[in-house]
Write an enzyme that holds these catalytic residues in place. Structure first.
Site, short mmCIF file in Angstrom:
data_model
loop_
_atom_site.label_atom_id
_atom_site.label_comp_id
_atom_site.label_asym_id
_atom_site.label_seq_id
_atom_site.Cartn_x
_atom_site.Cartn_y
_atom_site.Cartn_z
N ARG A 1 -7.58 -0.05 -17.37
CA ARG A 1 -6.13 -0.07 -17.25
C ARG A 1 -5.64 1.26 -16.69
O ARG A 1 -4.73 1.31 -15.86
CB ARG A 1 -5.47 -0.33 -18.61
CG ARG A 1 -3.93 -0.45 -18.49
CD ARG A 1 -3.22 -0.45 -19.84
NE ARG A 1 -3.28 0.87 -20.46
CZ ARG A 1 -3.95 1.14 -21.57
NH1 ARG A 1 -4.64 0.19 -22.19
NH2 ARG A 1 -3.97 2.36 -22.08
N TYR B 1 15.75 -9.94 -2.10
CA TYR B 1 14.87 -10.95 -2.68
C TYR B 1 15.44 -11.42 -4.03
O TYR B 1 15.87 -10.60 -4.85
CB TYR B 1 13.48 -10.38 -2.84
CG TYR B 1 12.54 -11.20 -3.68
CD1 TYR B 1 12.35 -12.56 -3.41
CD2 TYR B 1 11.86 -10.64 -4.75
CE1 TYR B 1 11.50 -13.33 -4.19
CE2 TYR B 1 11.00 -11.40 -5.53
CZ TYR B 1 10.83 -12.74 -5.25
OH TYR B 1 10.00 -13.49 -6.03
N ASP C 1 12.27 -1.21 -0.06
CA ASP C 1 11.31 -2.31 -0.07
C ASP C 1 10.86 -2.54 1.37
O ASP C 1 11.63 -3.00 2.21
CB ASP C 1 11.97 -3.56 -0.65
CG ASP C 1 10.99 -4.71 -0.83
OD1 ASP C 1 9.99 -4.77 -0.08
OD2 ASP C 1 11.23 -5.58 -1.69
N LYS D 1 2.14 -10.22 0.38
CA LYS D 1 2.63 -10.66 1.67
C LYS D 1 1.76 -10.12 2.82
O LYS D 1 0.58 -10.41 2.89
CB LYS D 1 4.09 -10.24 1.80
CG LYS D 1 4.98 -10.60 0.58
CD LYS D 1 4.92 -12.05 0.19
CE LYS D 1 5.98 -12.47 -0.81
NZ LYS D 1 5.91 -11.83 -2.13
#
Length: 385
Positions: free
Chosen positions: A55, A108, A180, A205
């Site tokens: 982690r 978005y 973004d 994406k």
């Protein structure tokens, strides 16, 4: 951390080599998938390479994070389980109850939902601005503004924001500028070089590029902010797994050539759509009449593979067109090698219905893939009727 040895290399070379060092044990030219949760210590606290628990850090994820930093020209890259996990970590790092955020009027739907339904519950206020208009951004500022959030090109209306101008506004206001960069990718646009403080990506994406992985990223040029983000990344735990990191690294190696083809195909499709009698408006920053065309030409290498357009016949016809394509797949998401079509109002942006971010009901969004452009044009032409 970024690898300084790659700073003067071309983008295409960095995409293939940054973070992708040969395995020292075998000489394998592709970094291994370290599918491991914990690491042997040489005595208490004796960590090999700084790894103790995956982690906190994992060698495969480290390779991706070094690559991300190099591609965006940053000092620190961080990889997450999704784009929204990256956004959540960023907001909880930068904001406290009582702070204020300026968000774009075209964003978005998941980002809007995070602000409106989640972050607002712990006392963070937000207001909406047209970030393509500097005056609108300035008018939305308050003495408590800590973050200005920008998407450029925006999702789904393909609006363009002048990053350098808004970066100056943010600095004057004592706020951080977050960009973004998902629609452009670092190949087409470099927000940190234009003054942004943090870049956000959905790695799902264009970076992954093959519709086979979900991931997110943050990149910053500020080492101190990078350390803060890394602390919260570990504390909150929504990290990218080793296999997902490896898949994204593989996708990034072909990012440059894919983006060239996406943009090339998109330009050909736009030319056809602008002449089609069933299309009432085409939204694409490569068009000279697009209000953000000059800014996009200044700050982007090319105009990208995303197109939105409005159809004659309203919502019913838009939904029907989405259902009639054969090569364009009706699906959410974007940025893969295959072409996708969607109705934002009912799909990716359903969460903004009734808000200042509501999208036109007759809008269709295309993610143009890398298939043969003539085949794509024929498919759209048939669907439009």
């Amino acid at each position: 951390m970024s690898d300084d040895s790659h700073e003067h290399q071309s983008f295409e070379t960095r995409a293939i080599h940054a973070g992708n060092t040969a395995d020292p044990q075998t000489g394998a030219v592709v970094p291994p998938i370290y599918q491991v949760s914990t690491y042997k210590q040489d005595g208490v606290g004796g960590l090999r390479g700084g790894y103790e628990y995956s982690r906190s850090a994992n060698p495969t994820r480290t390779a991706l994070e070094e690559n991300l930093a190099a591609l965006e020209g940053g000092r620190r890259g961080l990889a997450f389980a999704s784009g929204l996990a990256a956004e959540d970590c960023l907001l909880r790092t930068l904001l406290a109850p009582g702070d204020h955020v300026v968000i774009p009027n075209d964003a978005y739907g998941g980002t809007f939902r995070l602000f409106a339904k989640v972050v607002s519950r712990w006392g963070v206020e937000w207001s909406v601005a047209d970030t393509s208009d500097p005056a609108s951004v300035r008018a939305a500022l308050t003495p408590k503004t800590k973050v200005i959030w920008v998407e450029t090109p925006s999702n789904p209306l393909l609006g363009i924001t002048d990053i350098a101008v808004v970066a100056d506004i943010a600095r004057t206001a004592g706020a951080k500028l977050v960009v973004d960069n998902t629609f452009a990718s670092p190949y087409l646009q470099q927000p940190l070089a234009l003054g942004a403080d943090v870049v956000v990506h959905s790695l799902t994406k264009y970076m992954g590029g093959h519709s086979d992985v979900v991931g997110g990223a943050l990149v910053t040029a500020d080492p101190a902010l990078g350390e803060e983000l890394a602390y919260h990344q570990n504390a909150m735990g929504a990290v990218a797994g080793p296999f997902d990191s490896w898949i994204v690294l593989r996708g990034i190696k072909t990012l440059a050539v894919r983006m060239d083809r996406h943009a090339e195909n998109a330009a050909k499709i736009v030319e056809v759509l602008t002449r089609h009698p069933k299309v009432s408006q085409v939204l694409y920053p490569g068009l000279p009449e697009h209000p953000g065309h000059e800014v996009a030409a200044k700050q982007m290498r090319n105009f990208g593979g995303m197109i939105s357009f409005r159809v004659v016949g309203g919502e019913e016809e838009a939904v029907a067109v989405c259902g009639r394509t054969e090569i364009f797949t009706l699906a959410e998401s974007l940025g893969g090698v295959e072409s996708l079509i969607e109705h934002p109002g009912r799909m990716t942006h359903a969460s903004v219905a009734g808000s200042a971010l509501e999208v036109p009901a007759d809008l269709i969004r295309l993610s143009v893939g890398i298939e043969n452009a003539d085949d794509l044009i024929a498919d759209l032409t048939r669907a439009l009727g």
